[in-house]
Motif scaffolding. Structure first.
Motif, PDB file in Angstrom:
ATOM      1  N   ALA A   1       0.825  -1.209   0.000  1.00 25.08           N
ATOM      2  CA  ALA A   1       0.000   0.000   0.000  1.00 25.08           C
ATOM      3  C   ALA A   1       0.861   1.262   0.000  1.00 25.08           C
ATOM      4  CB  ALA A   1      -0.942   0.000   1.206  1.00 25.08           C
ATOM      5  N   PHE A   2       1.911   1.272   0.797  1.00 25.75           N
ATOM      6  CA  PHE A   2       2.751   2.466   0.863  1.00 25.75           C
ATOM      7  C   PHE A   2       3.542   2.679  -0.426  1.00 25.75           C
ATOM      8  CE2 PHE A   2       1.496   2.944   5.136  1.00 25.75           C
ATOM      9  CZ  PHE A   2       1.893   4.209   5.555  1.00 25.75           C
ATOM     10  N   VAL A   3       3.957   1.602  -1.051  1.00 28.79           N
ATOM     11  CA  VAL A   3       4.638   1.734  -2.343  1.00 28.79           C
ATOM     12  C   VAL A   3       3.692   2.369  -3.361  1.00 28.79           C
ATOM     13  CG1 VAL A   3       5.639   0.465  -4.284  1.00 28.79           C
ATOM     14  CG2 VAL A   3       6.227  -0.174  -1.941  1.00 28.79           C
ATOM     15  N   LEU A   4       2.460   1.893  -3.387  1.00 28.11           N
ATOM     16  CA  LEU A   4       1.475   2.417  -4.335  1.00 28.11           C
ATOM     17  C   LEU A   4       1.058   3.845  -3.988  1.00 28.11           C
ATOM     18  CD1 LEU A   4      -0.783  -0.756  -4.694  1.00 28.11           C
ATOM     19  CD2 LEU A   4       0.848   0.127  -6.360  1.00 28.11           C
ATOM     20  N   LEU A   5       0.923   4.127  -2.693  1.00 29.74           N
ATOM     21  CA  LEU A   5       0.520   5.463  -2.263  1.00 29.74           C
ATOM     22  C   LEU A   5       1.541   6.519  -2.675  1.00 29.74           C
ATOM     23  CD1 LEU A   5      -0.850   4.713   1.305  1.00 29.74           C
ATOM     24  CD2 LEU A   5      -2.155   5.754  -0.558  1.00 29.74           C
ATOM     25  N   ARG A   6       2.802   6.201  -2.551  1.00 30.51           N
ATOM     26  CA  ARG A   6       3.840   7.170  -2.939  1.00 30.51           C
ATOM     27  C   ARG A   6       3.694   7.555  -4.405  1.00 30.51           C
ATOM     28  NH1 ARG A   6       7.504   3.215  -0.010  1.00 30.51           N
ATOM     29  NH2 ARG A   6       7.404   3.899   2.174  1.00 30.51           N
ATOM     30  N   LYS A   7       3.332   6.585  -5.236  1.00 31.93           N
ATOM     31  CA  LYS A   7       3.125   6.876  -6.658  1.00 31.93           C
ATOM     32  C   LYS A   7       1.834   7.661  -6.864  1.00 31.93           C
ATOM     33  CE  LYS A   7       5.566   2.675  -8.130  1.00 31.93           C
ATOM     34  NZ  LYS A   7       5.432   1.350  -8.796  1.00 31.93           N
TER      35      LYS A   7
ATOM     36  N   THR B   1      -5.086   2.595  -7.550  1.00 31.74           N
ATOM     37  CA  THR B   1      -4.270   1.386  -7.695  1.00 31.74           C
ATOM     38  C   THR B   1      -4.358   0.478  -6.477  1.00 31.74           C
ATOM     39  OG1 THR B   1      -2.333   2.601  -6.872  1.00 31.74           O
ATOM     40  CG2 THR B   1      -2.627   2.493  -9.259  1.00 31.74           C
ATOM     41  N   LEU B   2      -5.026   0.934  -5.415  1.00 30.39           N
ATOM     42  CA  LEU B   2      -5.180   0.103  -4.224  1.00 30.39           C
ATOM     43  C   LEU B   2      -6.528  -0.603  -4.182  1.00 30.39           C
ATOM     44  CD1 LEU B   2      -3.071   2.467  -3.345  1.00 30.39           C
ATOM     45  CD2 LEU B   2      -3.584   1.716  -1.033  1.00 30.39           C
ATOM     46  N   ASN B   3      -7.364  -0.420  -5.203  1.00 24.16           N
ATOM     47  CA  ASN B   3      -8.744  -0.898  -5.089  1.00 24.16           C
ATOM     48  C   ASN B   3      -8.861  -2.418  -4.987  1.00 24.16           C
ATOM     49  OD1 ASN B   3      -8.887  -1.990  -7.791  1.00 24.16           O
ATOM     50  ND2 ASN B   3      -9.236   0.076  -8.565  1.00 24.16           N
TER      51      ASN B   3
END
Length: 222
Positions: free
Chosen positions: A12-18, A208-210
């Motif tokens: 989640a944090f990898v995706l959130l940064r993007k 992207t987290l859905n």
């Protein structure tokens, strides 16, 4: 959009940064990146930010800091002067009173050096746990979790925690969130919660987290 994979906080944090890379920054982090890095500056900015949009908080704080950035400099201003400088934020009259009182207390009781101590910050009128945690986390790199409405909503919507108030979300995250993300969670989830995982009609189809989000409480989305 049914969930089809288990929630993974590391992913989640990898995706959130993007996701938030090109979005407007959360106000206190924006000010920090502009060089307003002291504990006092972050605390004052957080007081200004209460019930005030980030788009207003940043220019309002900058207007004040252009005139005074330290407890000594703030204490030399009159309440009327501070009123004029922070008039753009909500409840500016009470906030100017609080900021001036904090500056004078730091000089009188702490020789001008604000201790990086949670309980000390909470003793100041107008400073609650959220502001204390954010100021200490951002300015002093203490591993403290600052939970606002965005952090509270998003973490519960994911299904990562289950809590019915921001205060309870702090406790739930303290039990579960890896410590290394304590400060970063606010930096990421404020813009994410404002622009993607919105309070009403979140942009689930673009997120992207859905695939690992439980979408708790979501009745309508785009």
């Amino acid at each position: 959009m049914p969930k089809n994979e288990a929630f993974n906080i590391e992913k989640a944090f990898v995706l959130l940064r993007k996701e938030v890379k090109d979005l407007p920054k959360a106000a206190l982090f924006d000010l920090y990146d502009q060089g307003y890095t002291s504990l006092f500056e972050q605390l004052v900015a957080c007081i200004i930010s209460i019930r005030t949009y980030d788009e207003v908080t940043v220019p309002t704080a900058l207007k004040l800091f252009e005139q005074a950035r330290t407890p000594e400099e703030i204490s030399k201003l009159s309440k009327a002067q501070i009123d004029r400088l922070i008039k753009g934020c909500t409840f500016y009259e009470s906030k100017s009173r609080q900021i001036l009182a904090i500056a004078k207390t730091i000089i009188d009781e702490y020789q001008g050096d604000l201790p990086a101590d949670f309980d000390t910050l909470l003793n100041f009128k107008g400073v609650g746990p959220k502001c204390a945690n954010l100021a200490l986390g951002i300015a002093c790199r203490q591993m403290r979790i600052g939970v606002d409405v965005h952090v509270h909503r998003v973490c519960n919507r994911w299904g990562y925690i289950e809590a019915n108030s921001p205060e309870k979300s702090v406790f739930a995250l303290q039990q579960k969130l890896p410590e290394k993300y304590s400060v970063e969670i606010n930096r990421l989830l404020v813009p994410f919660g404002k622009h993607v995982c919105r309070g009403t009609v979140p942009l689930c189809s673009q997120c992207t987290l859905n695939s690992m989000c439980e979408q708790r409480g979501v009745k309508k989305y785009q």
